[in-house]
Scaffold this motif. Structure first.
Motif, short mmCIF file in Angstrom:
data_model
loop_
_atom_site.label_atom_id
_atom_site.label_comp_id
_atom_site.label_asym_id
_atom_site.label_seq_id
_atom_site.Cartn_x
_atom_site.Cartn_y
_atom_site.Cartn_z
N UNK A 96 41.84 58.74 98.16
CA UNK A 96 42.52 60.01 97.94
C UNK A 96 42.69 60.18 96.44
N UNK A 97 42.08 61.21 95.85
CA UNK A 97 42.13 61.37 94.40
C UNK A 97 43.48 61.88 93.92
N UNK A 98 43.63 61.93 92.62
CA UNK A 98 44.80 62.52 91.98
C UNK A 98 44.44 63.96 91.63
N UNK A 99 45.16 64.91 92.20
CA UNK A 99 44.91 66.31 91.87
C UNK A 99 45.56 66.64 90.53
N UNK A 134 36.19 73.98 93.45
CA UNK A 134 37.46 74.70 93.51
C UNK A 134 38.68 73.97 93.03
N UNK A 135 38.57 72.71 92.62
CA UNK A 135 39.74 72.00 92.12
C UNK A 135 39.31 70.88 91.19
N UNK A 136 40.27 70.39 90.42
CA UNK A 136 40.03 69.25 89.53
C UNK A 136 40.73 68.03 90.11
N UNK A 137 39.94 67.00 90.40
CA UNK A 137 40.47 65.78 91.03
C UNK A 137 39.96 64.58 90.27
N UNK A 138 40.78 63.52 90.25
CA UNK A 138 40.47 62.38 89.39
C UNK A 138 40.78 61.06 90.08
N UNK A 139 40.07 60.02 89.59
CA UNK A 139 40.31 58.66 90.04
C UNK A 139 40.58 57.79 88.81
N UNK A 162 48.36 55.33 93.04
CA UNK A 162 46.96 55.56 93.42
C UNK A 162 46.34 54.31 94.04
N UNK A 163 46.52 53.17 93.43
CA UNK A 163 45.85 51.95 93.92
C UNK A 163 46.60 51.24 95.04
#
Length: 896
Positions: free
Chosen positions: A562-565, A659-664, A693-694
Motif C-alpha cells: 500500500x503506497x503513501x499517497x 490520476x494520483x501521486x503515490x510513493x514507496x 509504511x514498513x
C-alpha cells in the motif's frame, strides 16, 4: 438422489461456508463454482444437493470458509468421500466436522509419512453387517503396531458401553470405518471411540473428552447417515525425525563423474538408514544451462521449472552393457575430474554432453520405440517440447536471451510444433533433449523408489524465481513481470540488499487458470519427492521488486504494498518536495566524501547542475544498469560503486499511477545522506511515516496476498510443505503458515525476534524445522571463526560454558550444538552434512572455510562445493556412524 451435507463449524457474522467437489453438481473442483451452504443452527451449516438417480461416481469434496475479510480458507481434510455404489440408497445425510488445515494431525497423512515414515494401517478382518444405516468414520494416526480403533455407545447396537466386545473399525482410505444399523428406538445415542489391540484382542482405552452425540434424522430403508468424526481424541507422543542437507552436485562416490549424480543418492540413502536419519534434503535439480559454463552452477536459476539438469545423469546407466564401449574413452577424464577438490562445472558438462550425444546416436532407434518413453513424453509434452526447442535455439544462436534470436523470438505454439516436427533435418537435435530428460527421469525415479523402500524421505526445493532467459519465460511471458527483478531487502548479510535478477510473478494472470503452472510444477516434483521446501516463502505474500534498470537490491520495494499517497504528507504536516525526496540528493560535500580527489572529474563527466543548486545525473548514467554498461570493461570498481551510491541516495520511489501521486519508501532511509541532511521536524515526520509504511499498514494487504495463493497451491499437493521464512518476516507470515500447516524454519544464529542475538532450539514450535546452518550460510565451524565476540557470547550463554571460548570449533562443541537441535521439540532437525561430520575431528574437513556452499551477497558465487569423502568410505566409518545413530535415538527422534 439427495445428499444432505452438514458441516460443524461455529461461524461469526460475516462468514460463509461453501462445499466444493469433483463433479458438476459440486463445482468441478473450481473454487469460483463452489456451492454456498445455509446456516442451520449455532453448530452447523447445511446444504442439500440433488443428483441424478443413476449417478454412481465416488464423490470427493471439501469445504471452504469465506471469512469477514473475503479471504477463502480451505478445510484441511483432503479425503472426504461418498461411495455411491449402493444403488438402492436414495438419500444420504453426511455429517462432517471442520478440519483446520493447520491441525497437526494432518501432517501424518502427507506423502512423506504415508510413503516412507509410518507403517501401513493394520488390516482388520471384520464381519460386515447384512444391513446398516450409519457409517462411522474417524482418523487416528500414530497408533502402535497391532492397534485399531473401536467404538462403544449407549445403545444395543453400539454395544451398550461394553468394552469387552466393542464395534471394531477397519481402515479404508486413511479412515477407520464401521457400518452399524441403529434401530428407531435407539435415540438419543451417545458414543466414544477407543483404541483396541488386535493381537491381544483387548480394549486399551477410551478417547479423551466428552461423549459424542448421534443426530437423529427421519431415516428409512433407502437412506444412510455418514458420520465423519475427524480425529480420535487421544494423547500420543508426536513423531520427530532427523535429516541431512546436501546438494546433489556436492556428493562424491568412487563412480562419480567429477560431480554428484542422481545415482550417487543411493549410497547417501544407505548411509542415512545406517545412521538413523530419516530425510535427505536436496537443493534444486532443474536444468540451469544458459551459458554452458560456471555461471550456470547457480541451482536457483532454472531455464525450466520442469526439466532436470543433465549434469546429474549417470552415463553408465544410459549406456548399459551394450554400449559401454562409448563411455570407455571418457574414463581417464572421469578419474581426473573426480579427484578434484571442487567440481569443474564447465568441463563436466562439456564431457557429459559429448558422451550423451554419442549415446543418443547409438540408441535413438531403440529409444524411439520404447513404450515407456512414449508414456513419459505424453505426460510431459507440455514442457518437454518447448524446453527442447528452446535448448536447440539457445545453442544455435549462442545465447539464451531469446530477444536476440533471429527467429522464434516470441513463442508461437504452431510455429514451434512445426519446428520440432520429425520431418526436419534438425529433429535429432530436438529428440536428443527428449532422450536426455527421459533418462534423467528414469534415474531420479529409481532413486525415489529406493528411498521409499528404505523408509527415507526425499525433500526437494522449489525456487521462488525462474531464470529471465529460460524456457518458462519464453513460452509464457504473460505469467511474469519481465520489467521487474526479484530480490531481498538489505540485512546484516547483504547491506545493499539482493537482486536475484529473476522476473517477478504476475499473480493476477496466474490466477486466471487457477495457477495451472504452479499445479503442474508440484505434480512434476511429486514424481520424485515426498516433501519440499518453498524457497523464500515470503515471496508469496510480497516480493522485493527491483526495477529492470537497477542493479542493487537497495533500489527495490515490496510488491504488493500500500503506497503513501501525496495527501498523507499534508495530513502529517510534512512539507513535500518531489525533487528533493524522489531524485538522488547530490551535493559537492557528498561528491568529495564519495570520490575524494576524483570529485571534479565526476562532476564534469556525469553530472549537471540542478535548479536547487545541487547536482543531478546526466541521462546516460541515471540508472545503475546504465552505469554498469558504461563501466563494464573498467577495472575501477570504486568508481562504479560510488556512482551506484549516488543513484541510491533517495528517500522515495514514485509509483506511476493514473490520476494520483503515490510513493514507496526506499529501505533504510535513515542511512542515506539525503535523509540526514533534512531538518529535524521533516526527518521526524518522514520517519514516523516510514515506520507506518514498513511495519503497520501492509499486514492486511500481505495476508490477503498470501491467502489468495498458498491455500490454492497447498491443496493441490500431498507432499509435506516446508517454508523458508527467513529475512524481514512480517507478523502475518507465521500466522498464515500455522493456519495452513506449513512447517517453518528456525535457525539458532538467525532469531526472528530482533531483540535477541540467538534462538534456542528448545523454543521451536513442533511444526517447524531446526537447523544450525543452511546452504546460504557458513557451517558451524566456519561461523565459529567469523566473529570472536559473538562466538564468546554463544559459548557462555547458549552452551552454558565458563571461561574463554576455544579459537576453533572443537569436535565436542560441534557435537553440543548438534545435540541442542536433536533435543528440540521441532518435528525435524536437519543438518548440513558438513555440520554432522564436524563432530568428529578425525574425518571432518581440515579447513572449515572450504565447507561453505553459497555466499548470498556475491551474485557471482561459483557453486562448486563437494564433500571431501567418498560415500563408500563414509559408510565404513563405523565409530562415527554408530555414535550419530546413538545420539539421534537418545534424543527421542525416530530412527527405524
Amino acid at each position: 438422489m439427495k445428499i444432505n451435507f452438514f458441516i460443524k463449524y461455529r461461524t461469526v457474522i460475516g462468514e460463509e461456508l461453501f462445499i466444493l467437489g469433483n463433479n458438476f453438481y459440486l463445482g468441478d473442483n473450481d473454487p469460483s463454482k463452489a456451492v454456498k451452504l445455509s446456516w442451520y443452527n449455532e453448530d452447523y451449516w447445511r446444504g442439500t444437493i440433488d443428483f441424478p438417480d443413476d449417478f454412481d461416481d465416488t464423490i470427493h469434496y471439501q469445504y471452504i470458509l469465506k471469512n469477514k475479510k473475503g479471504i477463502e480458507i480451505f478445510d484441511g481434510e483432503r479425503n472426504r468421500f461418498i461411495d455411491l455404489s449402493l444403488k438402492k440408497i436414495k438419500f444420504y445425510s453426511v455429517f462432517d466436522v471442520w478440519n483446520p488445515a493447520g491441525n497437526v494431525w494432518n501432517v501424518f497423512f502427507t506423502k512423506a509419512f504415508s510413503k516412507s515414515l509410518l507403517p501401513p494401517l493394520t488390516k482388520v478382518a471384520i464381519v460386515k453387517p447384512k444391513k446398516f444405516n450409519h457409517t462411522f468414520r474417524v482418523k487416528a494416526p500414530l497408533l502402535k503396531p497391532g492397534e485399531t480403533i473401536c467404538l462403544c455407545g449407549s445403545t444395543k447396537n453400539l454395544k451398550s458401553w461394553d468394552t469387552e466386545s466393542p464395534v471394531i473399525l477397519s481402515p479404508k482410505n486413511n479412515w477407520y470405518a464401521a457400518n452399524v444399523f441403529l434401530e428407531q428406538n435407539e435415540w438419543p445415542a451417545t458414543y466414544k471411540y477407543g483404541i483396541y489391540n488386535l493381537n491381544d484382542k483387548k480394549w486399551v482405552c477410551f478417547e479423551e473428552g466428552q461423549n459424542r452425540l448421534i443426530h437423529r434424522l427421519e431415516n428409512n430403508e433407502n437412506s444412510v447417515t455418514i458420520i465423519n468424526d475427524g480425529f480420535v481424541n487421544y494423547h500420543t507422543d508426536l513423531w520427530k525425525g532427523a535429516g541431512v542437507l546436501i546438494p546433489v552436485f556436492a556428493l562424491r562416490t568412487k563412480k562419480s563423474f567429477g560431480v554428484g549424480e542422481f545415482a550417487d543418492i543411493r549410497l547417501l540413502i544407505d548411509w542415512a538408514r545406517k545412521t538413523g536419519l530419516k530425510l535427505i534434503q536436496l537443493l534444486p535439480v532443474n536444468d540451469t544451462t544458459a551459458h554452458h559454463d560456471w555461471r550456470d552452477s547457480y541451482p536457483y536459476a532454472a531455464i525450466s521449472a520442469f526439466a532436470l539438469h543433465p549434469i546429474y545423469i549417470n552415463l553408465d546407466k544410459v549406456a548399459g552393457s551394450e554400449f559401454a564401449s562409448i563411455i570407455k574413452p571418457y574414463r581417464k577424464k572421469q578419474k581426473q575430474l573426480n579427484e578434484l577438490k571442487e567440481f569443474d562445472y564447465g568441463k563436466v558438462l562439456q564431457l557429459k554432453f559429448a558422451a550423451l550425444k554419442e549415446l543418443y546416436k547409438a540408441r535413438k532407434e531403440d529409444f524411439k520405440n520404447d513404450l515407456d518413453y512414449f508414456e513419459f513424453f505424453e505426460l510431459n509434452r507440455h514442457w518437454l517440447v518447448p524446453y527442447s526447442a528452446f535448448s536447440v535455439l539457445r545453442d544455435k544462436y549462442k545465447t539464451a536471451d531469446f530477444s536476440k534470436w533471429k527467429n522464434h523470438k516470441k513463442y508461437n505454439e504452431v510455429a514451434i510444433q512445426n519446428f520440432v516436427s520429425p520431418s526436419h533435418e534438425h529433429y535429432d537435435e530436438i529428440a536428443f533433449y527428449y532422450f536426455v530428460q527421459y533418462h534423467l527421469h528414469l534415474q531420479l525415479k529409481e532413486i525415489a523408489d529406493y528411498a521409499h523402500s528404505q523408509k527415507i524421505v526425499l525433500k526437494g526445493d522449489i525456487p521462488i524465481g525462474i531464470y529471465r532467459y529460460g524456457s518458462d519465460a519464453w513460452v509464457n511471458p504473460d505469467l511474469y513481470k519481465m520489467d521487474e527483478q526479484s530480490g531481498a531487502p538489505p540485512d546484516n548479510f547483504a547491506v545493499k540488499g539482493q537482486n536475484w535478477g529473476f522476473p517477478t510473478y504476475n499473480w493476477e494472470n496466474m490466477s486466471k487458470d487457477n495457477y495451472n503452472w504452479w499445479r503442474r510444477r508440484f505434480d512434476q516434483m511429486s514424481n520424485y519427492f515426498d516433501a519440499f521446501r518453498i524457497d523464500h516463502i515470503l515471496g508469496f505474500f510480497r516480493i522485493w521488486s527491483v526495477p529492470i534498470g537497477e542493479i542493487e537490491g537497495i533500489m527495490g520495494r515490496f510488491a504488493p504494498a500500500i503506497p503513501v499517497d501525496i495527501t498523507e504528507f499534508r495530513t502529517r504536516n510534512i512539507s513535500f518536495d518531489h525533487q528533493r525526496y524522489c531524485n538522488p540528493f547530490i551535493t559537492s560535500d557528498i561528491l568529495e566524501s564519495e570520490f575524494k580527489e576524483r570529485a571534479k572529474e565526476i562532476k564534469e563527466k556525469y553530472l549537471e547542475l540542478s535548479s536547487d543548486g545541487n547536482y543531478k545525473l546526466k541521462d546516460f548514467v541515471n540508472t545503475q544498469a546504465k552505469v554498469a554498461a558504461l563501466l563494464k570493461k573498467s577495472k575501477d570498481q570504486k568508481m562504479k560503486q560510488g556512482m551506484f551510491n549516488l543513484i541510491s541516495n533517495v528517500i522515495l520511489f514514485e509509483e506511476q499511477y493514473p490520476g494520483s501521486q503515490r510513493f514507496h519508501f526506499r529501505f533504510s532511509i535513515d542511512q542515506t545522506s539525503s535523509f540526514q541532511n533534512l531538518d529535524n521536524d521533516t526527518k521526524n515526520g518522514l520517519w514516523e511515516l516510514y515506520i507506518d509504511y514498513f511495519y503497520h499498514r501492509q499486514n492486511d494487504c500481505w495476508e490477503k496476498s498470501g491467502m489468495e495463493k498458498l491455500p490454492q497451491l497447498k491443496r493441490n499437493t500431498n507432499m509435506l510443505v516446508c517454508g523458508e521464512d527467513l529475512g524481514m518476516v512480517p507478523p502475518i507470515v507465521p500466522e498464515v503458515m500455522k493456519q495452513l500447516g506449513i512447517l517453518g524454519l528456525e535457525i539458532e544464529r538467525m532469531p526472528k525476534d530482533s531483540g535477541k542475538e540467538f534462538f534456542h532450539p528448545n523454543h521451536a514450535p513442533y511444526m517447524s524445522i531446526v537447523t544450525p546452518s543452511t546452504h546460504d550460510m557458513s557451517t558451524i565451524r566456519g561461523w565459529w571463526q567469523e566473529n570472536r565476540e559473538q562466538t564468546q557470547r554463544f559459548y557462555n550463554y547458549m552452551l552454558g560454558q565458563y571461561g574463554e571460548a576455544p579459537l576453533i570449533c572443537e569436535g565436542w562443541i560441534n557435537k553440543r550444538i548438534i545435540l541442542q537441535h536433536l533435543y528440540s521439540p521441532a518435528m525435524w532437525s536437519i543438518f548440513q552434512l558438513s555440520d554432522l561430520l564436524g563432530m568428529d575431528e578425525n574425518i571432518r574437513r581440515e579447513n572449515p572455510d572450504e565447507e561453505r556452499i553459497n555466499i548470498p551477497s556475491d551474485p557471482n558465487n561459483y557453486w562448486h562445493y563437494r564433500i571431501h569423502l567418498n560415500l563408500e568410505d563414509l559408510l565404513k566409518e563405523d565409530n562415527f556412524n554408530n555414535e550419530l545413530k546413538k545420539n539421534i535415538e537418545e534424543s527421542g527422534r525416530l530412527t527405524t
